[in-house]
Motif scaffolding. Structure first.
Motif, PDB file in Angstrom:
ATOM      1  N   UNK A  44      80.141   2.932  20.370  1.00  0.00           N
ATOM      2  CA  UNK A  44      78.763   2.716  19.895  1.00  0.00           C
ATOM      3  C   UNK A  44      77.797   3.679  20.575  1.00  0.00           C
ATOM      4  N   UNK A  45      78.135   4.095  21.811  1.00  0.00           N
ATOM      5  CA  UNK A  45      77.290   5.052  22.527  1.00  0.00           C
ATOM      6  C   UNK A  45      77.169   6.361  21.764  1.00  0.00           C
ATOM      7  N   UNK A  46      78.148   6.647  20.895  1.00  0.00           N
ATOM      8  CA  UNK A  46      78.189   7.963  20.249  1.00  0.00           C
ATOM      9  C   UNK A  46      77.580   7.959  18.851  1.00  0.00           C
ATOM     10  N   UNK A  47      76.787   6.942  18.569  1.00  0.00           N
ATOM     11  CA  UNK A  47      76.271   6.790  17.204  1.00  0.00           C
ATOM     12  C   UNK A  47      75.394   7.976  16.785  1.00  0.00           C
ATOM     13  N   UNK A  48      74.583   8.485  17.706  1.00  0.00           N
ATOM     14  CA  UNK A  48      73.716   9.621  17.384  1.00  0.00           C
ATOM     15  C   UNK A  48      73.241  10.234  18.696  1.00  0.00           C
ATOM     16  N   UNK A  49      73.096  11.553  18.753  1.00  0.00           N
ATOM     17  CA  UNK A  49      72.759  12.173  20.052  1.00  0.00           C
ATOM     18  C   UNK A  49      71.313  11.903  20.472  1.00  0.00           C
ATOM     19  N   UNK A  50      71.058  12.074  21.753  1.00  0.00           N
ATOM     20  CA  UNK A  50      69.709  11.839  22.279  1.00  0.00           C
ATOM     21  C   UNK A  50      69.493  12.750  23.479  1.00  0.00           C
ATOM     22  N   UNK A  51      68.401  13.475  23.488  1.00  0.00           N
ATOM     23  CA  UNK A  51      68.174  14.372  24.625  1.00  0.00           C
ATOM     24  C   UNK A  51      67.884  13.562  25.887  1.00  0.00           C
ATOM     25  N   UNK A  52      68.448  14.017  26.984  1.00  0.00           N
ATOM     26  CA  UNK A  52      68.215  13.332  28.258  1.00  0.00           C
ATOM     27  C   UNK A  52      69.036  12.063  28.394  1.00  0.00           C
ATOM     28  N   UNK A  53      70.045  11.890  27.529  1.00  0.00           N
ATOM     29  CA  UNK A  53      70.876  10.672  27.553  1.00  0.00           C
ATOM     30  C   UNK A  53      71.658  10.596  28.869  1.00  0.00           C
ATOM     31  N   UNK A  54      71.705   9.395  29.424  1.00  0.00           N
ATOM     32  CA  UNK A  54      72.476   9.182  30.651  1.00  0.00           C
ATOM     33  C   UNK A  54      73.947   8.985  30.269  1.00  0.00           C
ATOM     34  N   UNK A  55      74.842   9.403  31.159  1.00  0.00           N
ATOM     35  CA  UNK A  55      76.265   9.153  30.901  1.00  0.00           C
ATOM     36  C   UNK A  55      76.521   7.652  30.984  1.00  0.00           C
ATOM     37  N   UNK A  56      77.289   7.118  30.046  1.00  0.00           N
ATOM     38  CA  UNK A  56      77.503   5.663  30.032  1.00  0.00           C
ATOM     39  C   UNK A  56      78.268   5.206  31.274  1.00  0.00           C
ATOM     40  N   UNK A  57      79.140   6.084  31.819  1.00  0.00           N
ATOM     41  CA  UNK A  57      79.913   5.677  33.003  1.00  0.00           C
ATOM     42  C   UNK A  57      78.983   5.516  34.217  1.00  0.00           C
ATOM     43  N   UNK A  58      77.944   6.339  34.288  1.00  0.00           N
ATOM     44  CA  UNK A  58      76.987   6.211  35.397  1.00  0.00           C
ATOM     45  C   UNK A  58      76.183   4.923  35.213  1.00  0.00           C
ATOM     46  N   UNK A  59      75.735   4.687  33.971  1.00  0.00           N
ATOM     47  CA  UNK A  59      74.985   3.452  33.689  1.00  0.00           C
ATOM     48  C   UNK A  59      75.828   2.236  34.072  1.00  0.00           C
ATOM     49  N   UNK A  60      77.111   2.273  33.696  1.00  0.00           N
ATOM     50  CA  UNK A  60      78.002   1.133  33.978  1.00  0.00           C
ATOM     51  C   UNK A  60      78.106   0.900  35.482  1.00  0.00           C
ATOM     52  N   UNK A  61      78.275   1.984  36.268  1.00  0.00           N
ATOM     53  CA  UNK A  61      78.381   1.852  37.729  1.00  0.00           C
ATOM     54  C   UNK A  61      77.120   1.242  38.327  1.00  0.00           C
ATOM     55  N   UNK A  62      75.961   1.722  37.843  1.00  0.00           N
ATOM     56  CA  UNK A  62      74.691   1.238  38.412  1.00  0.00           C
ATOM     57  C   UNK A  62      74.485  -0.245  38.098  1.00  0.00           C
ATOM     58  N   UNK A  63      74.831  -0.621  36.885  1.00  0.00           N
ATOM     59  CA  UNK A  63      74.660  -2.027  36.491  1.00  0.00           C
ATOM     60  C   UNK A  63      75.587  -2.918  37.318  1.00  0.00           C
TER      61      UNK A  63
END
Ligand code: SAM
Length: 390
Positions: A44-63
């Motif tokens: 679902x993360x790959x639905x459409x690109x976005x400038x400045x998007x954070x890597x999902x693996x980094x988001x997951x670690x922080x959460x």
């Protein structure tokens, strides 16, 4: 002198050095943050690109590190909803907001997708039928800068499909359409162009040498393939029961009165223009909206500072005791600005969020592959500023 009173002095002055001391003791980001995650993340993360998007693996670690299941996690600059989606997948409650209509659409698509692939495929057929019933469009009414990206027949199909999605409120399919809007690959709808920001690549792929890249591209098979890709690794459609989303500038958003953590990546100061870079997708979201929304945060240090002051006051008031606030601040180099914008953020936090203490600073070099635009040379490193309410 305070950054709040005179940002220019701070921007040009080495007086900020005192505030950059914690930055010098920054720890290096874990090695795994450098690794690609596109083959393991929820698609679902790959639905459409976005400038400045954070890597999902980094988001997951922080959460994982700075919140617990059931916690309420706030992201007021949520962009493509990377942090909200990861938080929801990990069983956190979410409050997210962003100024951009494109960000709002992506949040809707990612946080309330159809229940199954079968359901999504059925919705494509229903939307195609509704699109066929729509009159038009009259191509002459479409701005030239939009028309030049598409074969006329493809453009008609895309405009009608987008219209049918808007009429039925189907944010998921509209987001999928935007995800295949422009690129040079066969699965996309435009003439050869770049993927993240819309630029025609007719010099790299001249029409007389690559005529097949300028022919009609049927929408239906491409939409079906796109939706199948989005559902490829996504086994938990009931993403999360409690998600609140608001569209608006941070100055106008009322945060929840109490929340457990705030994890966000504020706009890159002076480095990106979200309105200009998403202009084609924004036109499909609302053809009548006029020039794209741009808060000015990314162009003027003063506006960036206002937005960060507002964030600091809100987190000071609403974060629960011992809750964490993680700010991911990108580096941008402007002629008049020496140092990393995180030194500005640190000063604002020390003046406006007195109940929070800086716990650690993590520094992550942004490799070229993660840079959002080739012409932006200045974005070099992200600083993760981790605060805790005392
Ligand atoms: C670095 S991006 C966030 C990226 C996000 N974490 C992701 O993974 O996609 C910063 C976001 O701030 C938003 N923004 C800019 N100015 C804003 C403002 N004044 N209030 C709220 N959002 C704003 C932009 O639209 C953009 O989506």
């Amino acid at each position: 002198m305070s950054v709040l009173r005179n940002p220019n002095i701070v921007c040009k002055n080495t007086a900020l050095c005192g505030h950059s001391r914690p930055l010098r003791s920054a720890i290096k980001a874990p090695g795994r943050w450098m690794e690609a995650c596109s083959h393991t993340e929820c698609t679902l993360h790959q639905i459409s690109p976005y400038i400045g998007k954070l890597k999902s693996s980094i988001a997951a670690d922080l959460i994982e590190k700075y919140s617990r299941p059931g916690d309420l996690v706030v992201d007021p600059f949520s962009g493509s909803a990377t942090i909200p989606l990861e938080a929801a997948l990990k069983g956190r409650r979410v409050f997210a907001s962003d100024i951009s209509p494109y960000a709002r659409l992506l949040a809707g698509a990612k946080l309330s997708p159809p229940r199954s692939l079968e359901k999504a495929l059925l919705q494509i057929e229903e939307t195609l039928q509704a699109a066929r019933r729509l009159r038009g469009p009259n191509l002459r009414d479409i701005p030239e800068w939009v028309r030049k990206f598409f074969h006329p027949k493809t453009l008609k199909e895309a405009v009608n499909f987008a219209g049918a999605c808007r009429n039925s409120g189907n944010e998921f399919l509209l987001a999928c359409l935007l995800g295949i809007l422009h690129h040079q690959r066969p699965g996309f709808l435009s003439y050869p162009s770049s993927h993240l920001v819309p630029y025609l690549r007719n010099k790299a792929y001249p029409r007389d040498e690559f005529p097949q890249m300028y022919t009609y591209r049927e929408l239906r098979p491409r939409m079906i393939a796109k939706v199948v890709r989005v559902f490829a690794r996504f086994s938990n459609p009931q993403v999360a029961p409690q998600i609140t989303y608001r569209q608006g500038a941070i100055q106008h958003i009322t945060f929840p009165w109490r929340f457990d953590s705030l994890i966000t990546s504020p706009p890159y100061m002076n480095a990106l223009d979200y309105g200009r870079d998403n202009r084609l997708r924004l036109w499909f979201i609302d053809p009548h909206s006029g020039p794209p929304v741009e808060s000015g945060v990314t162009r003027h240090a003063r506006v960036f500072i206002d937005a960060m002051c507002c964030l600091a006051s809100k987190v000071d008031a609403g974060l629960r005791r011992s809750g964490h606030c993680v700010l991911i601040v990108g580096e941008s180099v402007k002629r008049s600005f020496r140092g990393h914008p995180s030194s500005v953020v640190l000063q604002i936090m020390s003046e406006r969020a007195k109940s929070l203490q800086l716990r650690e600073v993590i520094s992550d070099e942004i490799p070229d592959v993660r840079r959002t635009r080739g012409d932006i040379k200045g974005v070099k490193a992200e600083h993760f500023l981790v605060f805790q309410k005392t």
